[in-house]
Design an enzyme around this catalytic site. Structure first.
Site, short mmCIF file in Angstrom:
data_model
loop_
_atom_site.label_atom_id
_atom_site.label_comp_id
_atom_site.label_asym_id
_atom_site.label_seq_id
_atom_site.Cartn_x
_atom_site.Cartn_y
_atom_site.Cartn_z
N HIS A 241 0.50 -1.07 0.05
CA HIS A 241 -0.28 -0.27 0.02
C HIS A 241 1.30 0.95 -0.07
O HIS A 241 0.28 2.72 0.01
CB HIS A 241 -0.67 0.09 1.09
N GLY B 34 -11.42 3.59 26.72
CA GLY B 34 -12.36 2.15 26.39
C GLY B 34 -12.44 1.14 27.73
O GLY B 34 -13.11 0.98 27.58
#
Length: 623
Positions: A226, A599
């Site tokens: 990528h 979280g």
């Protein structure tokens, strides 16, 4: 100065769909699902929906790697390939469409390159497909040998070696093997393959400027498919020197990426990255074969040279080595009509388009309203109270979550969760079948996916789907069944997200909660008492993240969003109700000290709020 890249394209936004249209016009054995632009799936034209009598093999990922993956669809290889946008993982709904279109009674194997987006999206699709009754297995391929051995959850990237795994799995499936046997052969192949790439230029995305990161006399070792930076930028070398270096890295006894030694046999793949002439690839192959034989004492059983997995127009090549044995050679030599392996284009051309199959039990659509019976049962009322309390706890914690996240992340944890919590409060009145706890969990996941999206929504949708799949197996839901569902949910998030206890994620709250819940229920505690105790364990686990250092220094896994409220439902059998059951990895230890993981704190907050709400509701009902 960077210049606009030259491309033979129309609208840059249409390159993937137009590629697929051209592909199926060229090869009559292929079709695509009529779901453009959202659903971009190429499938075998000879496979009829629901009646395929062999294991379906599906792969895919972001586009820009052509001919991978769609070019490897055909008898003897892939049954279908799912394409995302350029360098973007395909969405879950596209993967599900492919599964539904080609999977028969023997089930489906997903082959996934090891990138976070692919792993999560394919993982969620697998969980959803399981809940719909499909038999599913998934093999993740990480064959990158360029980077040092990972110390955290990121793992090695999936590169051109994935194509060889496609061939092994496809041939095994075509031979009539079972799902477990096909998955086992694919997993074995993925464990004996290694790849490294070398780039002379970076790639140019459609409609974007061409980067000038590499100078005219420079090359990059270990560049990702990528365009991710590699391990080193060096002066341009001759191809013989490049091949020597790449083989040395792949076969390094220090990293031991590849379990191959002198006297073994191997398969060689020399792969072009998009703009490398076949002449240069053949020159590399001509050097690699004797280097393997004479320097490393490895017999070369097969050589594949060509352009199989690219990075758009990147100039360069990758070399793949797979340890071979009789079984692997049998699969690689088996016939296939996948066009990029390659094969010819003979035969009659069927219609190019194929209708997108609908799910057997679709989630409630946005314009549909749940029509409850006259009034909720006692169980439904308690469930409703728990959901409302949990969502309210998230809303009230918004500012604190943002403050913590601003120190260890990008500062939007509270805002993102607030958006999900408010959507849950809105949807619960009109969409959630409160008297059906499993159905409610499924709808909470749908809400999260709709309003949050991205990695966070996927993680919590996975949590919901795993719990739903566990719960729906039982006609009567007991407290222990809810505990099993919580355990399955936590396991699914860990499996597809890659984290576990101690990684500074929401799992640091939910793992101890699940463990304590099961322990207390097995010890004979009533469900409410067990739920309260497990919520205290969740809070303690979240607080413990203040002393943790995230374990992966390179990849930031997002586990910051505890909105689906999977674990909110704990109810006593007397009342007919039971339990429903890193971003910080870039931050230095001194900055993390005394800062909890947002979280984990949020997960503990909504879990605790649900436990207290259920306790208060039940005590109120006794009076």
């Amino acid at each position: 100065m960077a210049l606009q890249g030259k491309k033979l394209i129309n609208n840059p936004d249409d390159v993937v769909t137009e590629f697929i249209e051209g592909l199926v016009e060229t090869y009559p054995g292929l079709q695509y699902l009529d779901g453009f632009p959202q659903i971009k799936v190429v499938l075998r034209a000879d496979v009829e929906r629901g009646s395929y009598d062999k294991v379906a093999v599906i792969s895919g990922g972001g586009s820009g790697h052509e001919p991978a993956h769609a070019g490897f669809v055909g008898p003897g290889m892939l049954t279908a390939a799912v394409s995302g946008d350029v360098f973007a993982s395909p969405p879950v709904d596209s993967i599900l469409a492919a599964i539904r279109a080609v999977t028969g009674p023997l089930g489906c194997l997903l082959i996934v390159k090891n990138y976070t987006g692919d792993r999560l999206n394919f993982g969620l699709a697998a969980e959803q497909a399981k809940s719909e009754g499909y038999k599913m297995e998934m093999v993740i391929v990480g064959d990158d040998c360029a980077l040092p051995p990972p110390r955290g959850i990121a793992g090695r990237r999936g590169l051109a070696g994935t194509i060889l795994v496609h061939k092994v799995a496809g041939a095994a499936a075509d031979a009539g093997l079972s799902l477990a046997e096909v998955a086992a052969e694919a997993k074995h192949a993925s464990e004996v393959v290694g790849t490294m790439g070398v780039a002379l230029s970076v790639c140019t995305l459609p409609g974007q400027v061409t980067s000038d990161r590499l100078g005219p006399r420079q090359m990059e070792l270990g560049l990702g498919i990528h365009g991710e930076p590699g391990v080193a930028v060096v002066e341009l070398q001759s191809v013989d020197v490049v091949v020597e270096h790449v083989l040395k890295q792949i076969l390094s006894q220090e990293t031991q990426y590849l379990p191959i030694t002198r006297g073994c046999s191997a398969v060689l793949l020399v792969n072009g990255l998009g703009a490398t002439p076949i002449m240069e690839l053949m020159i590399a192959a001509r050097k690699a074969v004797p280097e393997l034989q004479l320097v490393y004492g490895i017999a070369v059983d097969r050589v594949y040279t060509g352009t199989l997995m690219t990075s758009l127009d990147m100039a360069g090549l990758s070399i793949t080595i797979m340890k071979s044995d009789d079984s692997i050679l049998k699969r690689l030599d088996a016939p296939t009509k996948a066009p990029a392996w390659p094969v010819g284009s003979e035969g009659n051309r069927p219609p190019a388009k194929f209708p997108v199959p609908l799910p057997p039990s679709p989630s409630i659509k946005d314009d549909e309203i749940f029509a409850p019976s006259q009034e909720l049962s006692k169980q439904g009322c308690i469930l409703e109270a728990a959901i409302e309390a949990s969502a309210t706890a998230i809303i009230n914690l918004k500012d604190s979550l943002n403050e913590w996240d601003s120190k260890v992340g990008d500062g939007d944890c509270g805002t993102t969760m607030y958006r999900g919590a408010t959507a849950i409060l809105e949807d619960m009145k009109k969409r959630y079948p409160m008297d059906d706890a499993a159905g409610t969990i499924n709808e909470i996941g749908a809400t999260i996916r709709r309003v949050m999206g991205g990695t966070s929504g996927i993680l919590y949708d996975i949590l919901c789907k795993a719990a739903y799949a566990s719960l729906k197996q039982s006609s009567t839901v007991t407290a222990n069944k809810w505990a099993d569902a919580l355990e399955a949910s936590v396991a699914a998030v860990s499996k597809y997200g890659g984290a576990s206890a101690g990684y500074r994620t929401m799992l640091d709250a939910l793992i101890p909660a699940s463990a304590v819940l099961k322990q207390r229920l097995e010890a004979g505690d009533d469900p409410v008492t067990a739920f309260i105790a497990s919520s205290e364990a969740a809070s303690a686990g979240a607080e413990s993240t203040k002393q943790m250092q995230a374990k992966d220094h390179r990849t930031r896994m997002v586990f910051l969003f505890p909105l689906p409220l999977i674990n909110i439902l704990i109810f006593t059998q007397e009342f007919g109700m039971h339990l429903q059951a890193g971003r910080s990895s870039y931050i230095t230890p001194d900055l993390l000290a005394s800062i909890p993981d947002p979280g984990a704190m949020a997960a503990a907050a909504w879990y605790r709020a649900a436990a207290l709400a259920v306790k208060n509701k039940l005590h109120g009902s006794k009076s």
